[in-house]
Design an enzyme around this catalytic site. Sequence first.
Site, PDB file in Angstrom:
ATOM      1  N   ASP A  38     -37.196 -19.313 -18.909  1.00 34.76           N
ATOM      2  CA  ASP A  38     -37.224 -18.000 -19.561  1.00 34.76           C
ATOM      3  C   ASP A  38     -38.211 -17.055 -18.889  1.00 34.76           C
ATOM      4  O   ASP A  38     -37.966 -15.857 -18.783  1.00 34.76           O
ATOM      5  CB  ASP A  38     -37.582 -18.145 -21.042  1.00 34.76           C
ATOM      6  N   LEU A  84      -1.303  -8.843 -24.013  1.00 34.37           N
ATOM      7  CA  LEU A  84      -0.652  -7.789 -24.781  1.00 34.37           C
ATOM      8  C   LEU A  84      -0.824  -6.445 -24.106  1.00 34.37           C
ATOM      9  O   LEU A  84      -1.858  -6.172 -23.503  1.00 34.37           O
ATOM     10  CB  LEU A  84      -1.285  -7.692 -26.176  1.00 34.37           C
ATOM     11  N   GLU A 117      -2.246  -7.607 -37.412  1.00 34.39           N
ATOM     12  CA  GLU A 117      -3.330  -8.597 -37.446  1.00 34.39           C
ATOM     13  C   GLU A 117      -4.561  -8.084 -36.706  1.00 34.39           C
ATOM     14  O   GLU A 117      -4.488  -7.839 -35.496  1.00 34.39           O
ATOM     15  CB  GLU A 117      -2.828  -9.893 -36.781  1.00 34.39           C
ATOM     16  N   LYS A 119      -7.492  -7.710 -34.428  1.00 29.58           N
ATOM     17  CA  LYS A 119      -7.626  -8.462 -33.169  1.00 29.58           C
ATOM     18  C   LYS A 119      -9.075  -8.883 -32.978  1.00 29.58           C
ATOM     19  O   LYS A 119      -9.928  -8.055 -32.647  1.00 29.58           O
ATOM     20  CB  LYS A 119      -7.155  -7.572 -32.018  1.00 29.58           C
ATOM     21  N   ARG A 140      -7.319 -20.423 -22.203  1.00 30.15           N
ATOM     22  CA  ARG A 140      -6.184 -19.631 -21.722  1.00 30.15           C
ATOM     23  C   ARG A 140      -6.013 -19.750 -20.211  1.00 30.15           C
ATOM     24  O   ARG A 140      -4.907 -19.815 -19.715  1.00 30.15           O
ATOM     25  CB  ARG A 140      -6.375 -18.171 -22.113  1.00 30.15           C
ATOM     26  N   LYS A 285       2.912  -7.242 -34.399  1.00 28.13           N
ATOM     27  CA  LYS A 285       3.988  -8.104 -33.890  1.00 28.13           C
ATOM     28  C   LYS A 285       5.216  -7.877 -34.746  1.00 28.13           C
ATOM     29  O   LYS A 285       5.103  -7.864 -35.973  1.00 28.13           O
ATOM     30  CB  LYS A 285       3.587  -9.579 -34.023  1.00 28.13           C
ATOM     31  N   CYS A 406     -12.402   4.272   7.915  1.00 25.97           N
ATOM     32  CA  CYS A 406     -11.835   4.090   9.252  1.00 25.97           C
ATOM     33  C   CYS A 406     -11.549   5.429   9.935  1.00 25.97           C
ATOM     34  O   CYS A 406     -11.150   5.459  11.097  1.00 25.97           O
ATOM     35  CB  CYS A 406     -10.568   3.241   9.196  1.00 25.97           C
TER      36      CYS A 406
HETATM   37  S1  IVH Z   1      -0.899 -13.000 -30.071  1.00 21.03           S
HETATM   38  C1  IVH Z   1       1.859 -12.550 -28.118  1.00 21.03           C
HETATM   39  N1  IVH Z   1      -2.434 -12.398 -32.081  1.00 21.03           N
HETATM   40  O1  IVH Z   1      -5.481 -10.874 -27.767  1.00 21.03           O
HETATM   41  C2  IVH Z   1       0.860 -12.988 -27.149  1.00 21.03           C
HETATM   42  N2  IVH Z   1      -3.422 -12.371 -29.911  1.00 21.03           N
HETATM   43  O2  IVH Z   1      -4.349  -9.423 -25.335  1.00 21.03           O
HETATM   44  C3  IVH Z   1      -0.538 -12.594 -27.452  1.00 21.03           C
HETATM   45  N3  IVH Z   1      -5.803 -11.859 -29.901  1.00 21.03           N
HETATM   46  O3  IVH Z   1      -5.265 -13.461 -25.429  1.00 21.03           O
HETATM   47  C4  IVH Z   1      -1.248 -13.441 -28.406  1.00 21.03           C
HETATM   48  N4  IVH Z   1      -6.012 -11.607 -32.077  1.00 21.03           N
HETATM   49  O4  IVH Z   1      -7.042 -13.646 -27.233  1.00 21.03           O
HETATM   50  C5  IVH Z   1      -2.375 -12.549 -30.743  1.00 21.03           C
HETATM   51  N5  IVH Z   1      -3.629 -11.922 -33.988  1.00 21.03           N
HETATM   52  C6  IVH Z   1      -3.584 -12.068 -32.657  1.00 21.03           C
HETATM   53  C7  IVH Z   1      -4.720 -11.897 -31.833  1.00 21.03           C
HETATM   54  C8  IVH Z   1      -4.593 -12.058 -30.444  1.00 21.03           C
HETATM   55  C9  IVH Z   1      -6.649 -11.594 -30.915  1.00 21.03           C
HETATM   56  C10 IVH Z   1      -6.169 -11.879 -28.461  1.00 21.03           C
HETATM   57  C11 IVH Z   1      -5.838 -13.158 -27.737  1.00 21.03           C
HETATM   58  C12 IVH Z   1      -4.942 -12.769 -26.596  1.00 21.03           C
HETATM   59  C13 IVH Z   1      -5.207 -11.311 -26.480  1.00 21.03           C
HETATM   60  C14 IVH Z   1      -3.995 -10.587 -25.950  1.00 21.03           C
END
Ligand code: IVH
Length: 675
Positions: A38, A84, A117, A119, A140, A285, A406
């Site tokens: 540290d 997404l 949902e 995020k 991932r 979605k 260049c």
């Molecule tokens: S669905 C359909 N649902 O967002 C394919 N993703 O940019 C995508 N994430 O990598 C996944 N909340 O880490 C989904 N309710 C949710 C989510 C979610 C957060 C994140 C996830 C994904 C990224 C996509």
Amino acid sequence: MNKKKIEAEYKKKIKKINNLNFFYYDQSNPLVTDDEYDKLKNEILLLEANNDFLKSEISPSQTIGHKPSKNFSKITHRAPMLSLANAFTKDDLINFEKKIFNFLSVESNFKINYSAEPKIDGISASLIYKNGELKKGLSRGDGKQGEDITENLKTIKNIPKRINSKDFPKDIDIRGEVFIQNSDFKNLKEKFANPRNAASGSLRQKDPKDTKKIPLKFIAYTFGFEKDLCVNNQFDFLKKLNQWGFKTNPLNKLISGVDNLIENYNKVEKDRANLNFDIDGIVYKINDFALQKRLGNVANAPRWAIAHKFSSNKAISKILDIDIQIGRTGALTPVAKIKPVNIGGVLVSNATLHNEEEIKRKDIRIGDTVTVERAGDVIPHILEVDLKKRIKDSSKFIFPNSCPFCGSKTVKDFNLSTKKLDAVRRCSSQDYFCEKISIEKLKHFVSKEAFNIDGLGKKIIENFWRLKLIKYPHDIFRLDYDKIETLEGWGKLSVENLKYSINEKKKVSLDKFIYSMGIRHIGLENAKLISKYFGTFVNFKKLSKKKNYEELLNIDGIGETQVNSIRTFFSNKINIKILEELENLLNITNSQIEKKNGILKNKTFLVTGKLKEISRAEIKSLIEANSGTTVSSVSKKLDFLIIGEKPTNRKVNTAKELNIKIINQDQFLKMLNKI
Ligand code: IVH
């Protein structure tokens, strides 16, 4: 102390701390006590705070928190983990819905239910359950391959290890987000810049015992591979997840109509600060799985979902300088070097200025006081200039007419589809003439979606270039490892690792290979189309011998712009030489034709006229899903011309002349046993 001395001392400390990191995280063999570590870290941060000119990508101020171990084994996801598309405004949402209506060929009053949902800003993970038992847990990774972090994920209390419910599928990947609650993050503030970094760092610790110390949480929201899943919409799936013992987001809602989505968005955004977890937007979605299936994916993201991002964080700063950067296609991007400011837990010192037009429009000048915005993972940009604070003798920024690297002339291309001049100015040199472009091309070649070579980061490419270890892509497969071992920062182990990860990538699929060539306008999706058309590397390379490239226009999705670009690529002798060298060094595997045995195998189709209740895009994906191909013009290669309302007469007549079968929509659907 003078600048040079300070810099030397700084570099020494950075080197030392990275060496300590290596022994701690990769070797599990700490060389010093936590206190000593540290102390060293604080000394570095103090030096940076007092000396603007000190900068290092491997400084602890940049590589925040724990350096994760790289020793996890890689596993291919049974279904890719998609990303997404983003929406920021109401218009973006309207557009998103419009595209869906078009694809489904429905009227604009068609009602779509969305699962909305919040995020969570964490790290996604995929959990493989077989017969109710958690077998594996993957990160991932690049979306196709993840890392096996099973043991670390198993330390998370929210993740069920065994599920006994009768209706839990026998075999399924449950996917969701690993994150840290803000209340728990308080105690970790010293170590990490934000909760997301903390989650990512602790999830990838070598020793699961270290992961267990951090209170990670898991929220489930989707699935990958599945067998016998008994629900037909997302909202019911979320309910089921709860019944099976997973946590889901309590703020998930079922909503229809853009206006209602916006209302919910505003409400959630207002409450955002009071939540115990960080969210950076809302994911919408389409609720109905049958509609999701019809819509399918584009490149790496589904057509049926979008992330509506919250408005970003902003901060005031000052433009210290304007740099011109160059990309692999020669595009010149102006970048503002700004006085470093903390925006939402991230220290920002660069902001993109996009292009020459943007600078002109906003009249951005060196010395200006500006508002900088950073939204999620998007590169920070300048929102506006505070003209009141402009210094008197400032002058307009003049964009260079010749390439700063260049000396070649810079030009603006004429865009064939918009019939206007591009906003972007480019270096007009041929491939591999401009050194800076070459370096960018090499970075692209090894990048995640191309050859994906671990351990060959951007800095290393630059360094190897400077040392003349690499000049062209094929040099990467002929590196002088003995020499590298003698370089500062390299040792036996790291060279062995590099050699291993390079050799591992010698087998490559044709689409990845084509993409990695960095041909302008040939992104992942187009590379796939081209690779599917040619099938083998040998066929693709034959293009170099052809005088006429028109045949490429037969590939549905490839237009004149792409064809011109491919022609330019093959007209450059250096590119041909690179192809030849790589052919000898690599094993380029043929394009895999998916679902080889569909009903429409070996059949080609073209649609003319308007169809009933089905869009062009959907019919194309239907044809492809059944192993057929679509072409874009009537030629001997065409098997079926599908005609709808008001077909193009020329196409029908040519088809008749060539004796091509002409069918209507019903006849086509009958071929698929759809009616
Ligand atoms: S669905 C359909 N649902 O967002 C394919 N993703 O940019 C995508 N994430 O990598 C996944 N909340 O880490 C989904 N309710 C949710 C989510 C979610 C957060 C994140 C996830 C994904 C990224 C996509």
